[in-house]
Motif scaffolding. Sequence first.
Motif, PDB file in Angstrom:
ATOM      1  N   TYR A  64     -18.866  20.966  -6.046  1.00 59.18           N
ATOM      2  CA  TYR A  64     -17.754  21.853  -5.685  1.00 59.18           C
ATOM      3  C   TYR A  64     -16.848  21.175  -4.662  1.00 59.18           C
ATOM      4  N   LEU A  65     -17.468  20.589  -3.647  1.00 58.64           N
ATOM      5  CA  LEU A  65     -16.762  20.060  -2.482  1.00 58.64           C
ATOM      6  C   LEU A  65     -15.629  19.098  -2.859  1.00 58.64           C
ATOM      7  N   LEU A  66     -15.953  18.055  -3.605  1.00 59.17           N
ATOM      8  CA  LEU A  66     -14.962  17.019  -3.902  1.00 59.17           C
ATOM      9  C   LEU A  66     -13.853  17.562  -4.799  1.00 59.17           C
ATOM     10  N   SER A  67     -14.247  18.291  -5.845  1.00 57.46           N
ATOM     11  CA  SER A  67     -13.202  18.753  -6.758  1.00 57.46           C
ATOM     12  C   SER A  67     -12.329  19.804  -6.095  1.00 57.46           C
ATOM     13  N   SER A  68     -12.883  20.575  -5.172  1.00 51.43           N
ATOM     14  CA  SER A  68     -12.054  21.601  -4.538  1.00 51.43           C
ATOM     15  C   SER A  68     -10.990  20.979  -3.644  1.00 51.43           C
ATOM     16  N   SER A  69     -11.239  19.786  -3.109  1.00 49.69           N
ATOM     17  CA  SER A  69     -10.229  19.204  -2.225  1.00 49.69           C
ATOM     18  C   SER A  69      -9.358  18.171  -2.937  1.00 49.69           C
ATOM     19  N   LEU A  70      -9.809  17.618  -4.044  1.00 50.13           N
ATOM     20  CA  LEU A  70      -9.013  16.603  -4.739  1.00 50.13           C
ATOM     21  C   LEU A  70      -8.226  17.184  -5.903  1.00 50.13           C
ATOM     22  N   VAL A  71      -8.512  18.422  -6.260  1.00 50.60           N
ATOM     23  CA  VAL A  71      -7.721  19.098  -7.297  1.00 50.60           C
ATOM     24  C   VAL A  71      -7.098  20.325  -6.658  1.00 50.60           C
ATOM     25  N   THR A  72      -5.759  20.341  -6.572  1.00 51.56           N
ATOM     26  CA  THR A  72      -5.093  21.428  -5.857  1.00 51.56           C
ATOM     27  C   THR A  72      -4.352  22.373  -6.791  1.00 51.56           C
ATOM     28  N   ASN A  73      -4.053  21.896  -8.000  1.00 51.36           N
ATOM     29  CA  ASN A  73      -3.313  22.709  -8.947  1.00 51.36           C
ATOM     30  C   ASN A  73      -4.284  23.548  -9.775  1.00 51.36           C
TER      31      ASN A  73
ATOM     32  N   ILE B 203     -16.017  20.682   9.356  1.00 48.16           N
ATOM     33  CA  ILE B 203     -15.062  19.646   8.944  1.00 48.16           C
ATOM     34  C   ILE B 203     -14.105  20.189   7.895  1.00 48.16           C
ATOM     35  N   TYR B 204     -14.688  20.818   6.888  1.00 46.43           N
ATOM     36  CA  TYR B 204     -13.892  21.317   5.768  1.00 46.43           C
ATOM     37  C   TYR B 204     -12.877  22.358   6.254  1.00 46.43           C
ATOM     38  N   ASN B 205     -13.365  23.291   7.078  1.00 45.58           N
ATOM     39  CA  ASN B 205     -12.455  24.334   7.583  1.00 45.58           C
ATOM     40  C   ASN B 205     -11.378  23.760   8.492  1.00 45.58           C
TER      41      ASN B 205
ATOM     42  N   PHE C 223      -8.901  22.246   5.940  1.00 43.67           N
ATOM     43  CA  PHE C 223      -8.265  23.044   4.898  1.00 43.67           C
ATOM     44  C   PHE C 223      -7.991  24.500   5.292  1.00 43.67           C
ATOM     45  N   SER C 224      -8.526  24.958   6.434  1.00 42.00           N
ATOM     46  CA  SER C 224      -8.119  26.288   6.920  1.00 42.00           C
ATOM     47  C   SER C 224      -7.233  26.170   8.144  1.00 42.00           C
ATOM     48  N   ASP C 225      -7.626  25.268   9.088  1.00 49.80           N
ATOM     49  CA  ASP C 225      -6.811  25.094  10.295  1.00 49.80           C
ATOM     50  C   ASP C 225      -5.730  24.038  10.092  1.00 49.80           C
TER      51      ASP C 225
END
Lengths: 272, 319
Positions: free
Chosen positions: A207-216, B281-283, B286-288
């Motif tokens: 989940y982690l990688l795809s959630s941040s590298l795919v934005t559309n 880290i993530y927050n 991507f949130s802050d």
Amino acid sequence: MTLSKLRQLGVEVTGAVVALVMLVPFLWTVIESFHGSDVFAPTLSVFRPTLSNYRYVLLHTQIPKEFLNSLVACATAVMIGMPVSCLAAYGYSRLHFRGKAVLFYGVLVSQLLPATAMVIPLYRVWSLAHAFNNLVALGAVYAAFNMALAVLLIRNFFDNIPLALDDAAAIDGCSRGQAFWYVLRPLVTPAVAASAVFVFVNAWQDYLLSSSLVTNSGDFTVNVGLYAFEGAFTTNWGAILASAVLVSVPTVVTFALAQRYLVRVVSGGVKG
Amino acid sequence: MSSVVAELGRPPKQGPAGAPPSRSELDRTPRGGRGRGRWRALGAVATWIGPSYLVLLAVMGFPAAWNVAISFFQVSYGSNRFIGLANYGQILSSGQFYSSLWLTLYWTAGVFVGQFLLGLALALLFNRRMRIARYLKPLLIIPWALPGIVTATSWTFLYSQDGLVNQVLGALFGIAPTWLSSPTLAMPAVIIAGIWKGAPFYFLMILAGLQSIPKELVEAAQVDGANRLRVLVSVEMPYISNILAVTSVLGLIWTANYFDGIYLMTQGGPINATLTLPIWIYNTAFSDFNISEASALSVILLLIVLALSVPALRQRRRA
């Protein structure tokens, strides 16, 4: 005699009950996904299985499309990872050169870098390279994160193939490449297959990688898509659970089929 | 998880390069001087090893290095300003860093102890002669095979106000706690889910170890009058200590870095009660939208992980 039989029966029953209890959390999801929209109806007595949740998910949500996106990324990971790992595994098993230990150590260290520490670095490089929403690039990331695993498994297989085979091939006039392709490659196929299963399953779970590298949202993988769906339709538990079951199918089926064989390949080196 | 598997996949008592003892006919130097031979060797290394390093450097080496460099800058409105160690100072002086460290420890310890004990118990049970074991084992692995989002969905459903957990607790004790929205209960709740997901792996590895123990060893101990517990503690556990150590050390590192399951159940809440370092880290990013600080945090996490795991790797080489 009867006492020992009774005791054996006790063991079998205990095993079955324990396995069932362990499965309850997921089993509950599977059962309730067939329950229509009223998943909190308190008793099982009125339970009439229906496919309505699945029909809704397949026809009216983005899940099927996102499922395909995930397949593209995971298949890319396997298609990049397997040939590249196979070459490297051969190199570490059969070539002799100065610095081999260092290069191999580098591969091992790459395996220790956790995705949680790498996600921001990747995000920043992705914004530098404008690589967001590229499922093939995502597949390459998955390939890299599982590279060490594949190289290790396949190299172990190469190490167990006698050098006499290389010699025979060389005497018959094979070049190194030909010896690899016609003689050794067929023999390491089991390790390549096992690695491919691991790469695919690991990639599918991300989940982690795809959630941040795919934005559309059109390019979401199914894990990200399901989470977004849960956020948007918090009360439609029936559809959420049905989607979750669908998302789990590829990994559960792959593991169930390959389980016995995988454990043998992987635990082969840990006796004692 | 993959790291554990890969580490175990290595045959023991072998250097990292694992060089085969002898050379084959393919290694003979063809006609030509030393110099040409060296170029050929370099070409061979580039051909066989090169592609893998290309992928590893592009996806891991370069981003990691670039991230270290950029962590000394402040990004605002598209312009970068060099600020030295200020991002790091910001992190180390914030209370959240130490709070997240503590939560990471809490989470890791809870999950590790639970997974280990549950995995051991299952392995001991299934190490007995059992005819249906071959049908049950594939089923027991299912939690491990599930994607984090599915685990999170299943458990969020179980923990929901009218979910199965509260239905059972309500029938037995007449209580219905709010699990994931309670600052005190949220962490235990996600730990239970984490134990459930990871225990099958310990189960598989410990079972493989137990089944490699020679029967005579256990029988000899029994003849000497050892009871079941004594056999376990004095014979079986020492015999598989190598597997236990490797599985545990790398399992610990993997658990400490686990993100998906926790984030997808709680997003680090309620009131930061489950905000372990990875989620922080993530927050932060991507949130802050504080990408500079998130970069510095990633460097810190990377250093912690490498400091803990590289010695483990060396230990394994010596063992």
